[in-house]
Design a protein around this motif. Structure first.
Motif, PDB file in Angstrom:
ATOM      1  N   SER A  44      95.686  31.333  39.155  1.00 25.97           N
ATOM      2  CA  SER A  44      94.411  30.113  38.903  1.00 25.97           C
ATOM      3  C   SER A  44      95.021  29.061  38.543  1.00 25.97           C
ATOM      4  CB  SER A  44      93.135  30.675  37.720  1.00 25.97           C
ATOM      5  OG  SER A  44      93.020  32.447  38.274  1.00 25.97           O
ATOM      6  N   ALA A  45      93.924  28.279  38.710  1.00 26.72           N
ATOM      7  CA  ALA A  45      94.415  26.500  38.289  1.00 26.72           C
ATOM      8  C   ALA A  45      94.476  26.884  36.848  1.00 26.72           C
ATOM      9  CB  ALA A  45      93.263  26.053  39.133  1.00 26.72           C
ATOM     10  N   GLU A  51      95.393  24.724  41.707  1.00 22.29           N
ATOM     11  CA  GLU A  51      96.469  26.686  42.024  1.00 22.29           C
ATOM     12  C   GLU A  51      97.317  25.893  42.656  1.00 22.29           C
ATOM     13  OE1 GLU A  51      93.222  26.391  42.161  1.00 22.29           O
ATOM     14  OE2 GLU A  51      92.308  28.526  41.372  1.00 22.29           O
ATOM     15  N   ARG A  62      84.087  30.694  44.089  1.00 21.25           N
ATOM     16  CA  ARG A  62      84.675  30.405  42.545  1.00 21.25           C
ATOM     17  C   ARG A  62      84.537  31.502  41.943  1.00 21.25           C
ATOM     18  NH1 ARG A  62      83.390  25.652  39.936  1.00 21.25           N
ATOM     19  NH2 ARG A  62      85.426  26.430  39.160  1.00 21.25           N
ATOM     20  N   GLY A  63      85.950  31.509  41.225  1.00 14.53           N
ATOM     21  CA  GLY A  63      86.000  32.678  40.212  1.00 14.53           C
ATOM     22  C   GLY A  63      87.073  33.932  41.256  1.00 14.53           C
ATOM     23  N   SER A 103      90.098  34.013  42.551  1.00 14.29           N
ATOM     24  CA  SER A 103      91.779  34.355  42.424  1.00 14.29           C
ATOM     25  C   SER A 103      91.874  35.932  42.381  1.00 14.29           C
ATOM     26  CB  SER A 103      92.277  34.072  41.094  1.00 14.29           C
ATOM     27  OG  SER A 103      92.257  31.977  41.186  1.00 14.29           O
TER      28      SER A 103
HETATM   29  N1  ASP Z   1      90.567  28.027  39.725  1.00 15.52           N
HETATM   30  C1  ASP Z   1      89.287  29.269  41.083  1.00 15.52           C
HETATM   31  C2  ASP Z   1      87.754  28.670  40.092  1.00 15.52           C
HETATM   32  O1  ASP Z   1      87.855  27.872  38.855  1.00 15.52           O
HETATM   33  C3  ASP Z   1      89.326  29.618  40.708  1.00 15.52           C
HETATM   34  C4  ASP Z   1      89.835  31.009  40.062  1.00 15.52           C
HETATM   35  O2  ASP Z   1      89.816  30.635  38.913  1.00 15.52           O
HETATM   36  O3  ASP Z   1      89.563  32.417  40.278  1.00 15.52           O
HETATM   37  O4  ASP Z   1      86.849  28.506  40.454  1.00 15.52           O
END
Ligand code: ASP
Ligand code: ADP
Ligand code: MG
Length: 473
Positions: free
Chosen positions: A42-43, A131, A211-212, A214
């Motif tokens: 992820s970032a 990312e 979002r989320g 990864s």
């Molecule tokens: N960086 C992305 C987010 O904050 C993906 C992830 O973290 O899974 O949504």
């Protein structure tokens, strides 16, 4: 022994700063010494939020403020690189790549500011920069430990449709591309570090998975590469019996089934993106949730069948960013197609309906959508029922955002009588008022709607009622 392929995903906190990245690199290096391993990252934590803020500033024409965000990110990643890799000459291999991504970010923000328009495509391009910056840092840290590694952008691997902000993978194309690109690296003993969260259309246009997302990237690659397991490294010890930020006594669940974990994810347990398990179900690839800060702990294993724990209830979850929409009035009894029209409308606007409840008198149809989808859903419903509203056949279309859904989850609730009764008795004792109730036909989930402010009480009361903290029954 046959080599076991692992896909390991590291979330934002696991790559949050140089010391976290160093720990993550060590986990990758240890695993890759034994078996082939693909990392998905992820970032750095908070970066995606800041990029989205920058994009919104640019949309308002504020190129300066958007540029300042990019400058701050440049500094953050530069500092991380220097503290990870002490030798200056090694920086030369990673720095140009970071600079290239940052320059692209700057151009995207400038273009957005100039047009004062943020298209879903531009938002995806900007929000994915995090990312694209973290993957080269992680690969550099792995190489620093003496193990060959290469940062790879998932636009080269994951093929998706063009639904920006929530793209869906096309698995056959993804499999072909991932195998062609990653197999040769694995055969040479190189550990690929892949950007999470992103993919690309068949035309090569960058998309994000939501979002989320990864977590989803990791299982998509796990399935595409025929991995033996997927390990999701995060900042908690596994899937817990409830969100530890709301229930202090929450405990780690050692084994849980796909279905239970999917129900938890779907109803708001942030530890897993809701779609995470979809790609691995068919091949029955086990998924682990583990803590990158305490890698000695075993974590949670998510398997096709889970493990019986007696008792029935396994975990609780709550989802708060939701809105209750109700369509009703006495006249709707005489309108046979009202249910059909309501849900064709939600489908047309691609609103995800989380829960439906209809009173037996049929005076009211209530359903819940994510708050981000609420406004466009209600606007579409008002249009659909304009004629019926004018003639008072439909009296009202109302919204309530002060609500939350709590879900009680456990596969063995099937055939265990009394769980609903115990839940609602306990809630009644603690004065939690129930607005609506729903039980899925799978019987692995009882969900109820309550006032948003009552979530913490409801979770703690139910957690205690079912002794989820491990205390004797
Ligand atoms: N960086 C992305 C987010 O904050 C993906 C992830 O973290 O899974 O949504
Ligand atoms: P990552 O950045 O690693 O993807 P997330 O913040 O997305 O991590 O998800 C992990 C967080 O999910 C935990 O820190 C925890 O606060 C939250 N969470 C919510 N419900 C649960 C649960 N049932 N079990 C574990 N964690 C949960
Ligand atoms: Mg996450």
């Amino acid at each position: 022994m046959k080599a076991r392929l692992q896909v390991m995903k590291f979330g934002g906190t696991s790559v949050g700063d140089a010391s976290c990245i160093a720990r993550t690199a060590q986990i990758i290096a240890n695993a890759a010494k034994e078996n082939p391993c693909i990392a998905v990252v992820s970032a750095m934590s908070g970066v995606t939020n800041r990029l989205i803020e920058a994009a919104k500033k640019a949309e308002l024409g504020n190129a300066g403020e958007a540029g300042a965000v990019i400058d701050a990110l440049r500094k953050q990643h530069e500092i991380t690189l220097t503290s990870l890799i002490p030798r200056e000459e090694e920086h030369a291999r990673t720095r140009p790549r970071l600079e290239e991504v940052l320059a692209e970010g700057r151009r995207l923000c400038e273009g957005t500011a100039l047009l004062r328009e943020l298209t879903p495509r531009a938002l995806d391009a900007i929000s994915s920069l995090g990312e694209r910056l973290s993957a080269p840092l992680v690969a550099a840290a792995v190489k620093e430990l003496g193990l060959p590694s290469e940062a790879i952008e998932a636009t080269e691997l994951i093929v998706t449709d063009s639904f920006h902000g929530g793209a869906e993978p096309q698995m056959e194309l993804t499999r072909a591309k991932s195998q062609a690109r990653l197999r040769p690296l694995l055969e040479k003993g190189i550990a690929p570090v892949v950007t999470g969260f992103i993919g690309a259309t068949t035309e090569g246009q960058l998309t994000t998975l939501g979002r989320g997302g990864s977590d989803y990237s990791a299982t998509i690659l796990g399935a595409a590469m025929d991995a033996d397991e997927v390990i999701i490294w995060t900042d908690v010890d596994g899937v817990l019996t409830a969100d530890p930020r709301l229930v202090a006594e929450a405990r780690t669940i050692p084994v849980i089934s796909y279905r239970e974990a999917a129900e938890l994810a779907y109803f708001g347990a942030k530890v897993l993106h809701p779609k995470t398990l979809n790609p691995v179900v068919q091949a029955a690839i086990p998924v682990w949730i583990r803590n990158s800060f305490t890698p000695e702990k075993p974590g949670t294993k998510i398997t096709p069948e889970g493990r019986s724990i007696g008792g029935g209830v396994k975990a609780l979850t709550a989802i708060r960013d939701v809105t209750l929409i109700s369509v009703g009035g006495p006249g709707i009894v005489g309108l046979p197609d009202v249910v059909g029209r309501t849900f064709s409308t939600t489908a047309e606007v691609r609103a995800n309906v989380l829960l439906i409840s209809q009173s037996s008198s049929q005076n009211d149809i209530c359903f819940i959508v994510s708050t981000v989808d609420a406004q466009r859903t209600v606007e579409a419903l008002r249009k659909e029922f304009a004629h019926d509203l004018a003639h008072h056949k439909v009296e009202h279309i109302t919204v309530d955002s002060n609500i939350a859904i709590v879900a009680v989850v456990g596969e063995n609730m099937r055939g265990t009588p009394g769980i609903a009764g115990r839940t609602f008795n306990a809630l009644g004792r603690d004065n939690v008022n129930l607005i609506a109730i729903a039980q899925g036909s799978s019987e692995s989930n009882i969900s109820f709607v309550i006032d948003k402010n009552a979530v913490k009480t409801a979770l703690n009361t139910t957690h205690r009622e079912f002794h989820l903290d491990g205390s004797p029954n």
